[in-house]
Motif scaffolding. Structure first.
Motif, PDB file in Angstrom:
ATOM      1  N   GLY A 295       0.756  -1.243   0.000  1.00  0.00           N
ATOM      2  CA  GLY A 295       0.000   0.000   0.000  1.00  0.00           C
ATOM      3  C   GLY A 295       0.779   1.281   0.000  1.00  0.00           C
ATOM      4  O   GLY A 295       0.268   2.311   0.431  1.00  0.00           O
ATOM      5  N   SER A 296       2.014   1.286  -0.484  1.00  0.00           N
ATOM      6  CA  SER A 296       2.788   2.530  -0.552  1.00  0.00           C
ATOM      7  C   SER A 296       3.296   2.723  -1.971  1.00  0.00           C
ATOM      8  O   SER A 296       3.587   1.749  -2.669  1.00  0.00           O
ATOM      9  N   PRO A 297       3.413   3.990  -2.418  1.00  0.00           N
ATOM     10  CA  PRO A 297       3.987   4.221  -3.753  1.00  0.00           C
ATOM     11  C   PRO A 297       5.444   3.775  -3.842  1.00  0.00           C
ATOM     12  O   PRO A 297       5.947   3.466  -4.911  1.00  0.00           O
TER      13      PRO A 297
ATOM     14  N   VAL B  86       4.223  -9.271  -3.209  1.00  0.00           N
ATOM     15  CA  VAL B  86       3.038  -9.161  -2.358  1.00  0.00           C
ATOM     16  C   VAL B  86       3.499  -9.098  -0.911  1.00  0.00           C
ATOM     17  O   VAL B  86       4.226  -9.970  -0.442  1.00  0.00           O
ATOM     18  N   GLY B  87       3.098  -8.048  -0.223  1.00  0.00           N
ATOM     19  CA  GLY B  87       3.506  -7.874   1.171  1.00  0.00           C
ATOM     20  C   GLY B  87       2.400  -8.234   2.138  1.00  0.00           C
ATOM     21  O   GLY B  87       1.514  -9.043   1.850  1.00  0.00           O
TER      22      GLY B  87
ATOM     23  N   LEU C  26       9.447   5.430   1.467  1.00  0.00           N
ATOM     24  CA  LEU C  26       8.025   5.536   1.146  1.00  0.00           C
ATOM     25  C   LEU C  26       7.812   6.358  -0.123  1.00  0.00           C
ATOM     26  O   LEU C  26       6.745   6.302  -0.731  1.00  0.00           O
ATOM     27  N   TYR C  27       8.851   7.118  -0.504  1.00  0.00           N
ATOM     28  CA  TYR C  27       8.805   7.954  -1.715  1.00  0.00           C
ATOM     29  C   TYR C  27       7.644   8.936  -1.692  1.00  0.00           C
ATOM     30  O   TYR C  27       6.915   9.085  -2.675  1.00  0.00           O
ATOM     31  N   LEU C  28       7.494   9.597  -0.548  1.00  0.00           N
ATOM     32  CA  LEU C  28       6.485  10.637  -0.404  1.00  0.00           C
ATOM     33  C   LEU C  28       7.174  11.985  -0.283  1.00  0.00           C
ATOM     34  O   LEU C  28       8.253  12.093   0.299  1.00  0.00           O
TER      35      LEU C  28
END
Length: 282
Positions: free
Chosen positions: A67-69, A166-167, A192-194
């Motif tokens: 669920g993270s970019p 898949v995590g 997280l690349y945010l």
């Protein structure tokens, strides 16, 4: 010195649990967390080695979260047991990893390269097979000159042989870590690349879900970024940790055991002032 993020051959590290504990002792590291990817298989050996070499071992794990970019990894520090919820997660992870590995092998073989899953298992016994092992095999077969080149050309995200991993669901991972007696900590949050504009809201959300710590200090980030993460994390309510994310000199030449961003030694305060009270009060 201490180190709260270290890998062994139980996942994708260069050294066995015994070897890494001995190495820590030689580097005057008094406390070290063993945090292998999606496995706790090396912890008992590490704890026994810790008694021999005088290093306090913090049993841990590093879980891949969906669920993270970017990449969202969650450390579990201070594990006391492997709870049923943790067993369930790791069993599912192994199934998903095996499926992914077969898919990568199919892509590699379609390019005329002789490789098999059995070969990987024989070459890397008693470990969790992942992309670093593929990279090493490709280097040994002289398909690439270095492990890093294998990632750059073929195995990194967006490259031809990459297959999505898949995590684990974050809520399930938090429960599993806590039911195992541990404390959940966000690993290398810059991954997280945010943007800095979006990161605070994400960290607030993660904190409210039950994650207690933030690995603000990591060699993959600049010192200024780490200091900014420390300030932000403390403002939100996280306790702050620091780690080397050491895998071994042959695997990551830019990382040193017991050192974090900017080559700084990891201070004892990250255990005595932050993590230990959090564990006592969990």
């Amino acid at each position: 010195m201490i180190d709260l993020h270290v890998h062994t051959t139980a996942s994708d590290g260069q050294y066995t649990p015994t070897e890494i504990v001995k190495k820590a002792s030689e580097h005057n590291i008094k406390l070290m967390a063993i945090t292998d990817h999606d496995t706790v298989n090396g912890l008992e050996e590490a704890k026994e080695a810790g008694k021999t070499f005088g290093v306090k071992i913090v049993p841990g794990i590093e879980l891949n979260i969906n669920g993270s970019p970017g990449e969202f990894h969650l450390l579990g520090l201070g594990l006391e047991k492997k709870s049923q919820s943790m067993k369930d997660i790791l069993d599912e992870v192994i199934k998903n990893r095996e499926k992914r590995n077969y898919e990568m092998i199919s892509k590699i073989k379609s390019n005329g390269i002789d490789i098999s899953y059995e070969e990987l298992l024989e070459r890397f016994p008693n470990t969790i097979i992942g992309r670093p092992h593929f990279a090493q095999i490709l280097q040994e077969k002289k398909i690439v000159k270095t492990r890093q080149q294998a990632f750059d050309l073929y195995l990194a995200k967006g490259r031809p042989w990459y297959t999505e991993r898949v995590g684990t669901n974050l809520d399930e991972a938090i429960i599993a870590i806590k039911e195992s007696g541990g404390i959940p900590v966000i690993a290398h949050p810059m991954s997280l690349y945010l943007s800095w504009g979006r990161l605070p809201d994400m960290l607030h959300k993660i904190y409210e879900q039950g994650v207690c710590g933030l690995e603000a200090f990591h060699p993959g980030a600049r010192v200024t970024e780490c200091l900014r993460l420390e300030e932000l994390g403390k403002k939100i309510g996280f306790f702050i940790t620091a780690g080397s994310d050491f895998h071994g000199e042959k695997i990551r030449t830019d990382r040193r055991l017991g050192h974090t961003c900017g080559g700084k030694k990891i201070e004892e305060r990250f255990w005595t002032e932050e993590l230990e009270p959090a564990i006592k009060n969990k």
